[in-house]
Write a protein that holds these residues in place. Structure first.
Motif: not given
Length: 355
Positions: A291-304
């Motif tokens: 994913a794009h970095e702007n996407t990854i930093r908004r994904i919760r650690k609990d999710d990934w």
């Protein structure tokens, strides 16, 4: 819920029963916008079809087509105006003689992709009389074989003829049997192009939509054929696992049936595209997220919490022996990405095109 019904005819060539009739589809309407109207699609060919409307009285039907018992609870053709639908199709293809006998082939319920009414299509098959294999309008109609259609789908070149979804759903999916895994029986999917399954999953999307498409790509081929020029490679790919928690069990079944060497691609960070990531990493711990970095930093650690690969566009992925190119498409979000399947020119756009 109301339903739209469609009749699609598989008309066999009396000179060569391996061939069936395709009709060139009408191009999209113009919108009086110079830039939009300047674009033109290459010709799209599909099975001839017509809306299937209810009949006032079953006794009015000239055609009687027996439906197998396994489908009789889903569709009763005696309640529909087969006469008008078949004659409308024959007028499209300019055929005077009608097939000697029509036979029921299959009944397909379209997945509920969006807020519009789902379409249910009845496919029937017939062979023309021996004197009616010659086409009057060869620019509008043509005979095609299954192998020819598969070839057109597998390698789509700019400005070349394309094959429509009714051919794939009605004929090719049965003949190719692409993929060795099965989705849960409670879910419906559409496979188009071959090897790419589109599964609408209940999600926290914006109304009036109710689902987000989960894309599953499982082509034939060996991932070991991929060289070092790819940013990631695997045996299967999923795009946007964003279902509600109520559908986690179905997502689990899908993931558990896929190969261990799984690539996960997320087009953007909205909940309806990432809500199922925790299920993916639990049941496919070797999976790699792109994913794009702007996407990854908004994904919760609990999710990934597994390893990931940050992409910015133009990188290539190899799945099986098929190549996909990552396209940067900001606008819907600042990290929005699309994914191009190179050989078929199919673009997976996430929410880049909406409404």
């Amino acid at each position: 819920m109301a339903t739209l019904y469609n009749l699609s005819l598989i008309i066999k060539n009396p000179s060569n029963e391996d061939e069936f009739l395709l009709v060139k589809q009408n191009p999209p309407a113009k919108f009086n916008d110079p830039e939009y109207d300047s674009f033109s699609d290459s010709p799209l060919w599909d099975l001839p079809s017509s809306p299937l409307l209810p009949l006032d009285s079953p006794s009015d039907n000239q055609f009687s087509i027996q439906v197998p018992e396994s489908c009789s609870d889903e569709v009763d053709l005696s309640k529909f105006d087969l006469n008008s639908a078949i004659h409308k199709v024959l007028e499209q293809v300019e055929l005077d003689d009608i097939p000697v006998e029509w036979k029921f082939m299959k009944y397909v319920q379209e997945p509920e992709f969006g807020p519009g009414l789902p379409v249910k299509t009845v496919y029937i098959i017939g062979t023309l009389g021996p004197k009616n294999g010659k086409l009057k309008d060869v620019e509008f109609c043509k005979w095609m074989t299954t192998e020819g259609c598969i070839s057109m789908l597998a390698e789509v070149k700019p400005c070349s003829d394309r094959v429509g979804s009714m051919v794939v759903v009605g004929l090719l999916n049965d003949s190719t049997k692409s993929g060795t895994w099965k989705i849960p029986p409670t879910l419906k999917c559409q496979e188009y192009p071959l090897g790419v399954k589109i599964i609408p999953m209940e999600s926290r999307t914006a109304k009036p939509f109710r689902t987000t498409n989960l894309i599953v790509f499982l082509p034939e081929g060996n991932a070991s054929e991929c060289d070092d020029g790819f940013i990631a490679h695997g045996e299967a790919l999923i795009v946007d696992p964003g279902c509600k928690s109520a559908s986690y069990e179905q997502l689990k079944e899908i993931i558990a049936a896929l190969p261990r060497k799984l690539v996960v691609f997320v087009t953007h960070h909205h909940n309806d595209h990432v809500d199922g990531l925790s299920v993916v990493q639990k049941y496919s711990p070797d999976a790699r997220l792109l994913a794009h970095e702007n996407t990854i930093r908004r994904i919760r650690k609990d999710d990934w919490s597994l390893p990931y690969v940050s992409v910015s566009g133009s990188e290539e992925i190899c799945i099986g022996n098929q190549k996909l190119r990552i396209i940067l498409a900001p606008g819907h979000t600042d990290g929005h990405m699309a994914l191009l399947h190179v050989s078929t020119n199919s673009l997976i756009v996430g929410d880049h095109c909406v409404g």
